[in-house]
Write an enzyme that holds these catalytic residues in place. Structure first.
Site, short mmCIF file in Angstrom:
data_model
loop_
_atom_site.label_atom_id
_atom_site.label_comp_id
_atom_site.label_asym_id
_atom_site.label_seq_id
_atom_site.Cartn_x
_atom_site.Cartn_y
_atom_site.Cartn_z
N ASN A 125 -44.27 -32.30 -1.08
CA ASN A 125 -45.30 -31.55 -0.37
C ASN A 125 -45.34 -30.13 -0.93
O ASN A 125 -44.35 -29.63 -1.47
CB ASN A 125 -44.95 -31.49 1.12
CG ASN A 125 -46.02 -30.76 1.94
OD1 ASN A 125 -47.22 -30.95 1.72
ND2 ASN A 125 -45.59 -29.91 2.86
N HIS A 142 -46.15 -26.21 0.35
CA HIS A 142 -46.25 -25.44 1.59
C HIS A 142 -46.48 -23.97 1.24
O HIS A 142 -45.81 -23.44 0.35
CB HIS A 142 -44.96 -25.60 2.40
CG HIS A 142 -45.00 -24.87 3.71
ND1 HIS A 142 -45.71 -25.33 4.79
CD2 HIS A 142 -44.43 -23.70 4.09
CE1 HIS A 142 -45.57 -24.47 5.79
NE2 HIS A 142 -44.80 -23.47 5.39
N GLU A 163 -37.65 -36.17 7.32
CA GLU A 163 -38.16 -36.30 8.70
C GLU A 163 -38.44 -34.94 9.33
O GLU A 163 -39.39 -34.77 10.08
CB GLU A 163 -37.16 -37.06 9.58
CG GLU A 163 -37.22 -38.57 9.41
CD GLU A 163 -36.30 -39.05 8.31
OE1 GLU A 163 -35.91 -38.22 7.44
OE2 GLU A 163 -35.96 -40.25 8.31
N VAL A 210 -39.87 -31.35 9.54
CA VAL A 210 -41.04 -30.76 8.89
C VAL A 210 -40.67 -29.55 8.02
O VAL A 210 -39.97 -28.65 8.47
CB VAL A 210 -42.10 -30.35 9.94
CG1 VAL A 210 -43.28 -29.65 9.28
CG2 VAL A 210 -42.58 -31.57 10.70
N ASP A 211 -41.16 -29.55 6.76
CA ASP A 211 -40.98 -28.43 5.82
C ASP A 211 -39.51 -28.06 5.60
O ASP A 211 -39.18 -26.89 5.40
CB ASP A 211 -41.75 -27.18 6.30
CG ASP A 211 -43.25 -27.43 6.41
OD1 ASP A 211 -43.76 -28.26 5.64
OD2 ASP A 211 -43.90 -26.80 7.27
N LEU A 271 -53.75 -19.60 -5.91
CA LEU A 271 -53.66 -19.56 -7.39
C LEU A 271 -52.25 -19.92 -7.84
O LEU A 271 -52.07 -20.66 -8.81
CB LEU A 271 -54.02 -18.16 -7.91
CG LEU A 271 -55.45 -17.70 -7.76
CD1 LEU A 271 -55.59 -16.25 -8.21
CD2 LEU A 271 -56.39 -18.60 -8.55
#
Ligand code: GRF
Length: 321
Positions: A109, A111, A144, A146-147, A174
């Protein structure tokens, strides 16, 4: 050059990170191809872009479905595309633990903060309010919580006087577009990276008793015993003498066992040049599907074959039970 990894991207909206990944994949030496763009929002602008670029898409609205039912559908769509990695890029929903477990180690992911700072939403406003000098972005593995998974890469972005959440977001974006393709490329290429491979072997070998590092004709090796008596039980042969493999050399019981194993599983085992004649079996490590538990078992077996009786005695006693 290794084959390109297959990457699926999951989006909910704009898809600018997806676009950055997609165009990175179109460079001549790219490490990955984008094989699917999936979304929980059939109207996501990123889907139309992916279609225009000839990338397969899948979408289904999550509305009216339980979280489990939607994640099952998403899982099925992803699995059908057979990705080596799944990149979440502005996917705005929480995933069920079952989904995360199915993709463990293959789910990334991006973030918009310097994790572990500012998990969750409104990261720009929170960084501005706190008076931080820098914001930034992080690519991490998804777990599991989050983040909170392992951080794979980060870029810091200076906060300027007069920045608003919007101006800051635009600049962080960017940085994201640079960070995500590069980090993903490194991650999907790790199976072919001699340094990464050596670190995996080292972690397994170091867990065995009385192990030290020792080189063999310049190659990384692991030995057991006291400083004076240390005997090698594992060596990494990095494409020696024109071989394709980055191989782990371990002690087998003899030539018969070696030829038997090589015949039965030529994708895994090989007869290393020079070393083979002295009873070292080659185990190919530079593959995406290397079974690291099996590598651990071989290290243990090889350790036992050369360890002094004072160390193996205890193990033999344990075997009786
Ligand atoms: C990015 O800021 C990303 O860090 C966050 O959501 C945003 C997605 O933007 N997870 P886009 O859809 O990739 O343009």
């Amino acid at each position: 050059m290794a084959e390109r990894a297959r990457v699926a991207v999951v989006i909910s909206g704009e898809g600018s990170n997806m676009a950055a990944l997609l165009y990175a994949s179109r460079l001549p030496d790219a490490a990955f191809d984008i094989v699917l763009v999936a979304s929980n929002n059939p109207q996501a602008p990123g889907l139309a872009l992916a279609e225009a670029e000839g990338v397969p898409t899948w979408s289904q609205s999550h509305k009216g479905l339980s979280r489990e039912a939607f994640d099952d559908a998403l899982h099925a769509a992803l699995a059908a595309a057979q990705p080596d990695a799944v990149a979440l890029a502005g996917y705005m929903r929480l995933l069920t633990p079952a989904f995360v477990q199915r993709w463990r180690g293959r789910l990334l992911n991006i973030h918009p903060s310097l994790l572990p700072n500012y998990r969750g939403l409104d990261t720009y406003a929170r960084a501005l309010e706190a008076g931080d000098t820098h914001a930034g972005c992080t690519v991490h593995l998804v777990t599991e919580e989050v983040d909170a998974g392992e951080i794979l890469g980060q870029v810091a972005v200076a906060i300027r006087p007069g920045d608003t959440p919007d101006t800051l977001a635009a600049r962080v974006r960017l940085a994201e577009h640079q960070l995500y393709p590069a980090t993903l490329a490194t991650y999907v290429s790790r199976h072919h990276d001699a340094g990464w491979i050596e670190r995996q072997v080292d972690a397994l070998a170091a867990a065995l008793p009385e192990v030290s590092r020792k080189t063999s004709h310049g190659s990384p090796g692991w030995a057991v015993g006291t400083e004076k008596s240390a005997k090698l039980f594992a060596i990494i042969a990095d494409r020696h003498h024109g071989e394709e493999a980055i191989g782990l050399l371990v002690k087998a019981s003899g030539a018969d066992e070696m030829t038997g194993l090589i015949e039965a599983r030529p994708d895994t085992y090989y007869w290393p040049k020079y070393y083979g004649a002295s009873g070292w079996l080659g185990f190919k490590l530079n593959r995406p599907d290397t079974d690291w538990d099996e590598v651990g078992e071989w290290l243990q077996r090889s350790w036992r074959a050369v360890a002094p009786p004072r160390l193996t005695k205890l193990m033999r006693a344990a075997d009786q039970f």
